[in-house]
Design a protein around this motif. Sequence first.
Motif, PDB file in Angstrom:
ATOM      1  N   UNK A  39     -40.993   5.629  42.365  1.00 35.66           N
ATOM      2  CA  UNK A  39     -39.641   6.135  42.585  1.00 35.66           C
ATOM      3  C   UNK A  39     -38.898   6.163  41.250  1.00 35.66           C
ATOM      4  N   UNK A  40     -38.368   7.315  40.845  1.00 36.49           N
ATOM      5  CA  UNK A  40     -37.679   7.383  39.549  1.00 36.49           C
ATOM      6  C   UNK A  40     -36.581   6.332  39.411  1.00 36.49           C
ATOM      7  N   UNK A  41     -35.888   6.073  40.511  1.00 37.84           N
ATOM      8  CA  UNK A  41     -34.804   5.088  40.420  1.00 37.84           C
ATOM      9  C   UNK A  41     -35.343   3.702  40.098  1.00 37.84           C
ATOM     10  N   UNK A  42     -36.592   3.448  40.538  1.00 32.49           N
ATOM     11  CA  UNK A  42     -37.178   2.130  40.288  1.00 32.49           C
ATOM     12  C   UNK A  42     -37.798   2.058  38.899  1.00 32.49           C
ATOM     13  N   UNK A  43     -37.834   3.205  38.221  1.00 34.42           N
ATOM     14  CA  UNK A  43     -38.435   3.233  36.888  1.00 34.42           C
ATOM     15  C   UNK A  43     -37.374   3.169  35.791  1.00 34.42           C
ATOM     16  N   UNK A  44     -36.125   3.170  36.199  1.00 30.90           N
ATOM     17  CA  UNK A  44     -35.063   3.094  35.185  1.00 30.90           C
ATOM     18  C   UNK A  44     -35.089   1.708  34.551  1.00 30.90           C
ATOM     19  N   UNK A  45     -34.947   1.699  33.212  1.00 29.29           N
ATOM     20  CA  UNK A  45     -35.110   0.437  32.485  1.00 29.29           C
ATOM     21  C   UNK A  45     -33.845   0.086  31.716  1.00 29.29           C
ATOM     22  N   UNK A  46     -33.740  -1.186  31.528  1.00 27.24           N
ATOM     23  CA  UNK A  46     -32.625  -1.737  30.788  1.00 27.24           C
ATOM     24  C   UNK A  46     -33.236  -2.622  29.699  1.00 27.24           C
ATOM     25  N   UNK A  47     -32.763  -2.458  28.458  1.00 25.03           N
ATOM     26  CA  UNK A  47     -33.346  -3.228  27.344  1.00 25.03           C
ATOM     27  C   UNK A  47     -32.276  -4.128  26.751  1.00 25.03           C
ATOM     28  N   UNK A  48     -32.714  -5.234  26.233  1.00 27.79           N
ATOM     29  CA  UNK A  48     -31.766  -6.132  25.572  1.00 27.79           C
ATOM     30  C   UNK A  48     -32.501  -6.973  24.537  1.00 27.79           C
ATOM     31  N   UNK A  49     -31.750  -7.308  23.442  1.00 28.09           N
ATOM     32  CA  UNK A  49     -32.279  -8.286  22.485  1.00 28.09           C
ATOM     33  C   UNK A  49     -31.827  -9.639  22.993  1.00 28.09           C
ATOM     34  N   UNK A  50     -32.794 -10.414  23.435  1.00 24.61           N
ATOM     35  CA  UNK A  50     -32.438 -11.644  24.122  1.00 24.61           C
ATOM     36  C   UNK A  50     -32.257 -12.806  23.164  1.00 24.61           C
ATOM     37  N   UNK A  51     -32.945 -12.737  22.029  1.00 30.68           N
ATOM     38  CA  UNK A  51     -32.844 -13.848  21.079  1.00 30.68           C
ATOM     39  C   UNK A  51     -33.134 -13.329  19.675  1.00 30.68           C
ATOM     40  N   UNK A  52     -32.680 -14.088  18.692  1.00 31.56           N
ATOM     41  CA  UNK A  52     -33.034 -13.784  17.305  1.00 31.56           C
ATOM     42  C   UNK A  52     -32.041 -12.897  16.595  1.00 31.56           C
ATOM     43  N   UNK A  53     -30.942 -12.572  17.265  1.00 29.39           N
ATOM     44  CA  UNK A  53     -29.997 -11.662  16.609  1.00 29.39           C
ATOM     45  C   UNK A  53     -28.563 -12.092  16.886  1.00 29.39           C
ATOM     46  N   UNK A  54     -28.285 -13.321  16.483  1.00 28.51           N
ATOM     47  CA  UNK A  54     -26.951 -13.864  16.737  1.00 28.51           C
ATOM     48  C   UNK A  54     -25.884 -13.034  16.033  1.00 28.51           C
ATOM     49  N   UNK A  55     -26.232 -12.556  14.852  1.00 27.05           N
ATOM     50  CA  UNK A  55     -25.248 -11.840  14.056  1.00 27.05           C
ATOM     51  C   UNK A  55     -25.022 -10.410  14.531  1.00 27.05           C
ATOM     52  N   UNK A  56     -25.905  -9.960  15.389  1.00 24.71           N
ATOM     53  CA  UNK A  56     -25.782  -8.569  15.825  1.00 24.71           C
ATOM     54  C   UNK A  56     -26.204  -7.603  14.740  1.00 24.71           C
ATOM     55  N   UNK A  57     -27.198  -7.988  13.960  1.00 25.24           N
ATOM     56  CA  UNK A  57     -27.666  -7.147  12.868  1.00 25.24           C
ATOM     57  C   UNK A  57     -28.451  -5.942  13.383  1.00 25.24           C
TER      58      UNK A  57
ATOM     59  N   UNK B  68     -30.899 -14.243   5.310  1.00 27.78           N
ATOM     60  CA  UNK B  68     -31.970 -14.299   6.318  1.00 27.78           C
ATOM     61  C   UNK B  68     -33.123 -13.442   5.843  1.00 27.78           C
ATOM     62  N   UNK B  69     -34.147 -14.103   5.298  1.00 26.41           N
ATOM     63  CA  UNK B  69     -35.281 -13.334   4.785  1.00 26.41           C
ATOM     64  C   UNK B  69     -36.148 -12.742   5.892  1.00 26.41           C
ATOM     65  N   UNK B  70     -35.966 -13.218   7.123  1.00 30.95           N
ATOM     66  CA  UNK B  70     -36.727 -12.609   8.212  1.00 30.95           C
ATOM     67  C   UNK B  70     -35.921 -12.731   9.505  1.00 30.95           C
ATOM     68  N   UNK B  71     -36.233 -11.842  10.438  1.00 24.86           N
ATOM     69  CA  UNK B  71     -35.598 -11.878  11.765  1.00 24.86           C
ATOM     70  C   UNK B  71     -36.692 -11.818  12.812  1.00 24.86           C
ATOM     71  N   UNK B  72     -36.587 -12.721  13.771  1.00 25.37           N
ATOM     72  CA  UNK B  72     -37.552 -12.711  14.871  1.00 25.37           C
ATOM     73  C   UNK B  72     -36.779 -12.329  16.137  1.00 25.37           C
ATOM     74  N   UNK B  73     -36.918 -11.057  16.465  1.00 19.57           N
ATOM     75  CA  UNK B  73     -36.121 -10.525  17.572  1.00 19.57           C
ATOM     76  C   UNK B  73     -36.936 -10.555  18.862  1.00 19.57           C
ATOM     77  N   UNK B  74     -36.343 -11.109  19.920  1.00 25.21           N
ATOM     78  CA  UNK B  74     -36.988 -11.106  21.242  1.00 25.21           C
ATOM     79  C   UNK B  74     -36.312 -10.016  22.072  1.00 25.21           C
ATOM     80  N   UNK B  75     -37.090  -8.969  22.347  1.00 25.73           N
ATOM     81  CA  UNK B  75     -36.544  -7.839  23.116  1.00 25.73           C
ATOM     82  C   UNK B  75     -37.135  -7.903  24.516  1.00 25.73           C
ATOM     83  N   UNK B  76     -36.270  -7.755  25.538  1.00 28.22           N
ATOM     84  CA  UNK B  76     -36.756  -7.771  26.930  1.00 28.22           C
ATOM     85  C   UNK B  76     -36.440  -6.432  27.587  1.00 28.22           C
ATOM     86  N   UNK B  77     -37.263  -6.105  28.557  1.00 26.61           N
ATOM     87  CA  UNK B  77     -37.016  -4.903  29.359  1.00 26.61           C
ATOM     88  C   UNK B  77     -36.940  -5.343  30.815  1.00 26.61           C
TER      89      UNK B  77
END
Length: 676
Positions: free
Chosen positions: A444-462, A487-496
């Motif tokens: 079902x197309x409606x069930x395939x709609x996705x939402x993404x978010x950076x859950x961790x690793x980006x406190x500054x909103x970079x 910050x020489x590196x960023x470890x971003x946790x992205x969730x869908x």
Amino acid sequence: MRGGILSGERNPLAHRPGLNPYCRVPQAHPDHGSCLAVSALPLHPPGELGPTPHPQTLALLPLPRKETEGQIVVSGDSGVAADGPFAVDLESGFLLVTRALDREEQAEYQLQASDGDAPGTANSDLRFHILNQAPPQPSADMFQLEPQLGALALSPEGSTSLDQALEGPYQLLVQVKDMGDQASGHQATATVDVSIVENTWVPLDPVHLAENLQVPYPHYIAQVHWSGGDVHYHLESQPLGPFDVDKEGKLYVTTELDREAQAEYLLQVRAQNTRGEDYAAEPLQLHVVVMDENDNVPVCPPRGPAISIPELSPPGTKVAELSVEDADAPGSPNSHIAYRLLSPEPEEGAEGRAFELDSTSGSVTLGAAPLQAGQNILLQVLVIDLGGAEGGLSSTCEIAVMITDINDHAPEFTASQIEPLSLPEDTEPGTLVTTLMATDADLEPAFRLMDFAIEAGDVEGTFGLDWEPSSDRVQLRLLKNLSYEAAPSHKLVVVVRSVAEPVGPDPGPGATVTVTVLVERVVPPLQLDQESYEASVPVSTPAGSLLLTIRPSDPMSSPLRFSLVNDSEGWLCIEEVSGEVHIARALQGAQPGDMYTVLVEAQDAVIVCRCNVEGQCMRKVGRMKGMPTKLSAVGILVGTLIAIGIFLILTFTHLTLTRKKDLDQPVDSVPLKAAV
Ligand SMILES: *[C@@H]1O[C@H](CO)[C@@H](O)[C@H](O)[C@H]1NC(C)=O
Ligand SMILES: *[C@@H]1O[C@H](CO)[C@@H](O)[C@H](O)[C@H]1NC(C)=O
């Protein structure tokens, strides 16, 4: 029929059940007048029709009186008294039958008798009495006669004891006199014969008739009989049906019956006289029951729209209930439907069927075999009457079923591991870092709609995510300036996640992806104080002589490392850190006027990479003041050493001393003191 049975006037009280007077033609009495009005109606035994009400009127007997001044008038259907079979002896007042009666000739006579005296006077005020009843069994008072009207009836005693009555007729001697209750007056007597006959006007047993009966018509079904002469049978059918009655009282059905059109009829037969008047108070009723034949095929309900069943519905979930119609007799085998699932067949190797059908109720439920969302299935059900027995009539019913999707799949990233990404420190905000892809197994197309978010690793909103609502791709973009120092590196946790409310288990690890972004320090381009260095060298210059020094243009810049690339003669050497170029050995073979060009490489020394056992490069990032070096990221070698090549050009001379002018050369054209 020859005999003397006459049918008299219809008794005014004859509508009561059981009132069926029967009177024979009166016999002439030796002394008195004669009986006139007579009837031929059978008596019901009281036992058959219940208690008889009383007084019962049996017959009206207006008797003539023997009176010479009076006029005896006899009139009848035959018109003229003298022409008919009846005559009155005017002397005695006797009514005479002059010949044998023939019923076929004439079935009924109406005779009237009257007193010729003026009506309403005492002279015409008549009184009736029963003088004698013979035989006197079982009671001497079986009958009673209404004194003023002459209505003959069973007495209360008579009505209760009629079943014990004798076979033979009763003979009643009756008297009538005028002058009312006065003792005086004229009188006449007559005999009345009362026969008690069997009542044949009895209820009939119901008749069962098969529908579609293949017999010649009209087809006899029953017979009624009224014990009395001159009877006409009249039949009514409720509702109107193909029934008839003949003169003998035989009832017929005149054509095939159809139970489905009409299952029962109520026939009413009336025994009537020629004037259409009923003899009996109640018609005889005959219940005709049309027996069923299995002549109707089970009828499927019209195929409706597909029934939607959500996927993963548990076994036993109700799908549909077939309501098959069979017009044959309800409750009989002819309408007893059995259900059999024809299709879909069970899959090979599957555990049970996808659908189960209750063979008696027609109820369809989900079976154990799983169904997939998006499947369209046409169920075919064989419906058979006779409870599925051989010879039953059958139809095939169809039920469309659609398996609908539920949001039971969580979206997942296509790649669980993203290799570390390297971004130069000066990357402009808005730059696309990477594109992540996710999939969702729902339909079902409606069930395939996705939402993404950076859950961790980006406190500054970079970083930020950017996606089209219906897309399965999300873009990771840089939103702010990077800083290697901060910050020489960023470890971003992205969730869908699924936009629609998910059903079923929680999202698995595939719904999360970690993106490592390494920040590359941006080293300013190497700049030396000259693009190339030239020196004039006497061919006799000894080894160890300082030739010149290569320096960065900015003395404050990070230290460089120098090396010679193609010093094929091995004449020169360079101090790795200071950039001092010396003569390495005697310039043998060099001829004055020759030129010797060597490529010098200068490298930026920040960037140091050490390889681990897998051949990957453990990159040392950040060397903060007062803090130990730490390894903060694992990845492939990111970036090459920043290096430039510089040409070092030597020109050989004869002279042991360069020209004075050479001493005025710039710093890097160092005077060759050693050659002096
Ligand atoms: C980001 O970096 C650019 C170029 O280095 C600079 O011009 C700009 O001011 C910086 N922006 C912020 C918010 O520091
Ligand atoms: C070293 O390389 C430079 C540039 O390729 C070339 O011009 C020069 O002749 C080379 N020198 C020697 C000694 O091969």
